[in-house]
Design a protein around this motif. Structure first.
Motif, PDB file in Angstrom:
ATOM      1  N   PRO A  12       1.230  -1.283  -0.085  1.00  8.02           N
ATOM      2  CA  PRO A  12      -0.228  -0.054   0.129  1.00  8.02           C
ATOM      3  C   PRO A  12       0.684   1.428  -0.238  1.00  8.02           C
ATOM      4  N   THR A  13       0.489   1.881  -1.058  1.00  6.82           N
ATOM      5  CA  THR A  13       1.078   3.332  -0.098  1.00  6.82           C
ATOM      6  C   THR A  13       0.795   4.331   1.036  1.00  6.82           C
ATOM      7  N   GLN A  14       2.061   4.894   1.567  1.00  5.16           N
ATOM      8  CA  GLN A  14       2.238   5.269   2.838  1.00  5.16           C
ATOM      9  C   GLN A  14       1.668   6.321   2.818  1.00  5.16           C
ATOM     10  N   LYS A  15       0.952   6.624   3.829  1.00  2.00           N
ATOM     11  CA  LYS A  15      -0.206   7.614   4.370  1.00  2.00           C
ATOM     12  C   LYS A  15       0.291   8.264   5.032  1.00  2.00           C
ATOM     13  N   THR A  16       0.701   9.877   5.689  1.00  2.00           N
ATOM     14  CA  THR A  16       1.401  10.970   6.258  1.00  2.00           C
ATOM     15  C   THR A  16       0.714  10.918   7.286  1.00  2.00           C
ATOM     16  N   LEU A  17       0.313  10.545   8.572  1.00  2.00           N
ATOM     17  CA  LEU A  17      -0.174  10.886   9.838  1.00  2.00           C
ATOM     18  C   LEU A  17       0.157  12.075  10.427  1.00  2.00           C
ATOM     19  N   SER A  18      -0.239  12.419  11.130  1.00  2.00           N
ATOM     20  CA  SER A  18      -0.695  13.501  11.696  1.00  2.00           C
ATOM     21  C   SER A  18       0.457  13.762  13.034  1.00  2.00           C
ATOM     22  N   ASP A  19       0.197  14.424  14.015  1.00  2.00           N
ATOM     23  CA  ASP A  19       0.859  14.384  15.463  1.00  2.00           C
ATOM     24  C   ASP A  19      -0.303  13.634  16.762  1.00  2.00           C
ATOM     25  N   GLU A  20      -0.988  13.858  15.974  1.00  2.00           N
ATOM     26  CA  GLU A  20      -2.572  13.626  16.592  1.00  2.00           C
ATOM     27  C   GLU A  20      -2.542  12.150  16.528  1.00  2.00           C
ATOM     28  N   ASP A  21      -3.136  12.182  15.181  1.00  2.00           N
ATOM     29  CA  ASP A  21      -2.920  10.642  14.737  1.00  2.00           C
ATOM     30  C   ASP A  21      -2.127   9.304  15.065  1.00  2.00           C
ATOM     31  N   LYS A  22      -0.685   9.848  15.591  1.00  2.00           N
ATOM     32  CA  LYS A  22      -0.084   8.992  15.251  1.00  2.00           C
ATOM     33  C   LYS A  22       0.199   8.654  16.929  1.00  2.00           C
ATOM     34  N   GLN A  23      -0.059   9.269  18.026  1.00  2.00           N
ATOM     35  CA  GLN A  23      -0.267   9.795  20.182  1.00  2.00           C
ATOM     36  C   GLN A  23      -1.706   8.261  19.947  1.00  2.00           C
ATOM     37  N   ALA A  24      -2.563   8.916  18.963  1.00  2.00           N
ATOM     38  CA  ALA A  24      -3.583   7.974  19.132  1.00  2.00           C
ATOM     39  C   ALA A  24      -3.359   6.541  18.878  1.00  2.00           C
ATOM     40  N   PHE A  25      -2.991   6.376  17.883  1.00  2.00           N
ATOM     41  CA  PHE A  25      -2.488   4.853  17.154  1.00  2.00           C
ATOM     42  C   PHE A  25      -1.390   3.968  18.093  1.00  2.00           C
ATOM     43  N   THR A  26      -0.533   4.934  18.960  1.00  2.00           N
ATOM     44  CA  THR A  26       0.444   4.382  19.580  1.00  2.00           C
ATOM     45  C   THR A  26      -0.518   3.871  21.094  1.00  2.00           C
ATOM     46  N   MET A  27      -1.737   4.467  20.720  1.00  2.00           N
ATOM     47  CA  MET A  27      -2.320   4.118  22.155  1.00  2.00           C
ATOM     48  C   MET A  27      -3.038   2.799  22.480  1.00  2.00           C
ATOM     49  N   ARG A  28      -3.421   3.419  20.426  1.00  2.00           N
ATOM     50  CA  ARG A  28      -3.954   1.382  20.333  1.00  2.00           C
ATOM     51  C   ARG A  28      -3.125   0.390  20.427  1.00  2.00           C
ATOM     52  N   LEU A  29      -2.132   0.970  19.568  1.00  2.00           N
ATOM     53  CA  LEU A  29      -0.436   0.032  20.051  1.00  2.00           C
ATOM     54  C   LEU A  29      -0.105  -1.271  21.509  1.00  2.00           C
ATOM     55  N   HIS A  30      -0.128   0.187  22.255  1.00  2.00           N
ATOM     56  CA  HIS A  30      -0.019  -0.314  23.529  1.00  2.00           C
ATOM     57  C   HIS A  30      -1.122  -2.096  23.827  1.00  2.00           C
ATOM     58  N   ASP A  31      -2.401  -1.178  23.860  1.00  2.00           N
ATOM     59  CA  ASP A  31      -3.412  -2.146  23.631  1.00  2.00           C
ATOM     60  C   ASP A  31      -3.539  -3.481  22.981  1.00  2.00           C
ATOM     61  N   ALA A  32      -3.206  -3.513  22.388  1.00  2.00           N
ATOM     62  CA  ALA A  32      -2.506  -4.475  20.919  1.00  2.00           C
ATOM     63  C   ALA A  32      -2.045  -5.544  21.869  1.00  2.00           C
ATOM     64  N   ILE A  33      -0.318  -4.949  22.062  1.00  2.00           N
ATOM     65  CA  ILE A  33       0.418  -5.261  22.653  1.00  2.00           C
ATOM     66  C   ILE A  33       0.130  -6.108  24.028  1.00  2.00           C
ATOM     67  N   TYR A  34      -1.266  -5.612  24.436  1.00  2.00           N
ATOM     68  CA  TYR A  34      -1.445  -6.251  25.779  1.00  2.00           C
ATOM     69  C   TYR A  34      -2.003  -7.596  26.074  1.00  2.00           C
ATOM     70  N   CYS A  35      -3.141  -7.299  24.543  1.00  2.00           N
ATOM     71  CA  CYS A  35      -3.929  -8.367  24.562  1.00  2.00           C
ATOM     72  C   CYS A  35      -3.331  -9.515  23.810  1.00  2.00           C
ATOM     73  N   ALA A  36      -2.401  -9.242  23.038  1.00  2.00           N
ATOM     74  CA  ALA A  36      -1.315 -10.167  22.058  1.00  2.00           C
ATOM     75  C   ALA A  36      -0.198 -11.082  23.473  1.00  2.00           C
ATOM     76  N   LYS A  37      -0.398 -10.235  24.183  1.00  2.00           N
ATOM     77  CA  LYS A  37       0.452 -10.881  25.469  1.00  2.00           C
ATOM     78  C   LYS A  37      -0.402 -12.131  25.876  1.00  2.00           C
ATOM     79  N   ILE A  38      -1.195 -11.888  26.476  1.00  2.00           N
ATOM     80  CA  ILE A  38      -2.486 -12.446  26.880  1.00  2.00           C
ATOM     81  C   ILE A  38      -2.671 -13.720  26.428  1.00  2.00           C
ATOM     82  N   CYS A  39      -2.701 -13.406  24.833  1.00  2.00           N
ATOM     83  CA  CYS A  39      -3.076 -14.940  24.329  1.00  2.00           C
ATOM     84  C   CYS A  39      -2.078 -15.379  24.330  1.00  2.00           C
ATOM     85  N   ALA A  40      -1.060 -14.947  24.022  1.00  2.00           N
ATOM     86  CA  ALA A  40       0.691 -15.880  24.293  1.00  2.00           C
ATOM     87  C   ALA A  40       0.706 -16.550  25.829  1.00  2.00           C
TER      88      ALA A  40
END
Length: 507
Positions: free
Chosen positions: A333-361
């Motif tokens: 895919p073509t990479q999209k440029t994210l705003s600082d606000e979007d990056k911050q929001a995504f990083t929070m979601r990524l944290h939660d994804a890591i936590y849930c995946a860790k529970i799965c492991a």
């Protein structure tokens, strides 16, 4: 010297990195060691390091030049620890000890990463020559030196003799907080705390538990690496920025040794400019324990996709040349440029994804141990296993405290997904997890551990899966039969697919 030497408490064979550090740990805890290695240089190195670190005038480590001399310098019945590579080297040492005159009531402890099935076979093979006991060790060289997590199994009689030694040298945990009590200085002894050593079960059980520990370790490492990849390539963050993010995450539920060392690796630079991680070849190695875990999960019929995907990720990394060629041919895919606000929001979601995946492991690893225990007639204490892993080992993490509490609430718990705490956590964070995986997919960045964990979660929460169609397919081409929802449990049926009527037969 010889008279004092004859008072040695423990014989130790194999003075590589792990072996030497275990010897020094034993010496710190008041034991005199008769040490042997095929390399005299390694023997001398262990003795010299002990002299440098020892704060008293008494000698604690004594070198031996043969197996016969080793046995002669030990109190009877002899207690000997092996720290040699798994496989044939273990048998070579055992046969050498038999030739040197080892006795039936002597105890030999295999501390290597032996395959659990090999340990079971060895105990049976050598039972008339000596008592073979096994104890998996986790924590790397630092853990070996200052307190590892120990997973012993085998003869209950042998354990009664080994227990005070193993509890002394193991890592310690504050029983109230579940946090490690750090020991980082030679000669330092920790008084109190819960020892990260407990009897696991019959021969092979300890090595099996360590094998699963390593499988979880593979998954945990891969999850962190995928997060790094997304932040680096998807968000364009620098290594220092990612280290800052990981350091912040390490203050919460993701607090772990692996997250801590990831920060250290990301911050390390060559000539104060170039991040070391940017110079490391992206081809990962493995010693087999993750593979063994994945294979075992298939053998006992326990789904472990997060662990298996971590093994596959290492495998695909080894095809470096092929990946380089394919990268010039296959589109993403073509990479999209994210705003600082979007990056911050995504990083929070990524944290939660890591936590849930860790529970799965962890859920997959503990369910695998539970099913294996049933198959091999072991009685495993899963709260005790979680406690052992809270310090000293590679997967030590604050996350293990709620796992301990889950099995203390219900020792019959089949899967962490059924525990009230983890149900609440997964329900709370699954939306962010789901969105993070979708966004990563649209970025074109591989995240097999994160995405396979989500698929596992969705499969586990599905009351109905498409295995009904699968059973129909199997019956069509192979007459494998199927059960029906509207009939009694256990009754099987087959459709005469080749006939025009396609009558259903009760088998």
């Amino acid at each position: 010297m010889t008279q004092e030497k004859a008072l040695c408490d423990i014989g130790f064979i194999g003075l590589g990195v792990m072996g030497k550090n275990l010897v020094l740990n034993l010496a710190d805890n008041g034991y005199k060691i008769a040490a042997f290695d095929l390399s005299q240089e390694k023997v001398n190195d262990a003795i010299e390091q002990d002299k440098e670190e020892n704060k008293t005038d008494s000698q604690r480590v004594y070198g031996c030049s043969s197996y016969t001399e080793l046995l002669s310098q030990l109190k009877a019945p002899h207690l000997i620890v092996l720290s040699v590579p798994a496989g044939e080297p273990v048998d070579q040492v055992c046969e050498s000890l038999i030739g040197a005159g080892i006795q039936p009531d002597d105890i030999v402890i295999d501390t290597g990463n032996s395959l659990w099935a090999d340990t079971v076979e060895r105990e049976e093979r050598y039972k008339n020559q000596f008592i073979l006991f096994s104890s998996a060790v986790s924590g790397g060289e630092v853990g070996a030196r200052f307190g590892p997590a120990l997973m012993p199994s085998g003869s209950p009689y042998a354990w009664t003799r080994i227990k005070p030694i193993w509890e002394a040298i193991s890592a310690k945990v504050d029983p109230k907080t579940g946090k490690p009590i750090e020991r980082v200085e030679p000669g330092q002894i920790i008084e109190g705390g819960d020892p990260c050593a407990a009897y696991i079960g019959p021969a092979g059980a300890g090595h099996y538990v360590k094998m699963v520990h390593n499988g979880i370790e593979y998954a945990d490492m891969q999850i962190i690496c995928e997060a790094y990849h997304v932040l680096r390539n998807g968000l364009g963050m620098s290594c220092d920025e990612i280290a800052d993010t990981f350091e912040q995450w390490n203050q919460g539920p993701l607090d772990s040794y692996l997250m801590e060392i990831s920060v250290e690796v990301l911050r390390h630079k060559i000539e104060e400019e170039t991040p070391l991680v940017d110079l490391i070849l992206d081809k990962a190695g493995q010693k087999g324990t993750g593979l063994w875990t994945a294979v075992s999960s298939l053998e006992v019929g326990c789904p472990a996709p997060t662990i298996s995907q971590a093994v596959y990720a290492r495998s695909i990394s080894s095809f470096k040349d092929m990946r380089v060629t394919a990268s010039e041919l296959l589109q993403g895919p073509t990479q999209k440029t994210l705003s600082d606000e979007d990056k911050q929001a995504f990083t929070m979601r990524l944290h939660d994804a890591i936590y849930c995946a860790k529970i799965c492991a962890y859920a997959q690893g503990f369910q695998l141990m539970k099913l294996a225990a049933k198959e091999h007639n072991w009685t495993l204490d899963f709260a005790s296993i979680a406690k052992i892993w809270r310090a000293g080992c590679i997967i030590r993490a604050v996350f293990l405290q709620p796992i301990t509490e889950a099995f203390e609430r219900n020792e019959e718990l089949e899967n962490l997904f059924l525990d009230e705490f983890f149900v609440e956590q997964l329900n709370k964070y699954q939306a962010n997890w789901r969105q993070a995986v979708a966004e990563i997919t649209l970025m074109g960045i591989p995240a097999g551990a994160l995405s396979s964990s989500l698929s596992y979660y969705d499969s586990m929460r599905s009351a109905v899966l498409p295995a009904n169609l699968l059973q129909g397919q199997r019956d069509f081409f192979g007459a494998h039969t199927f059960e029906r929802l509207d009939k009694a449990v256990g009754k099987r049926y087959h459709v005469e697919w080749s006939s025009q009527e396609r009558a259903i037969q009760k088998i």
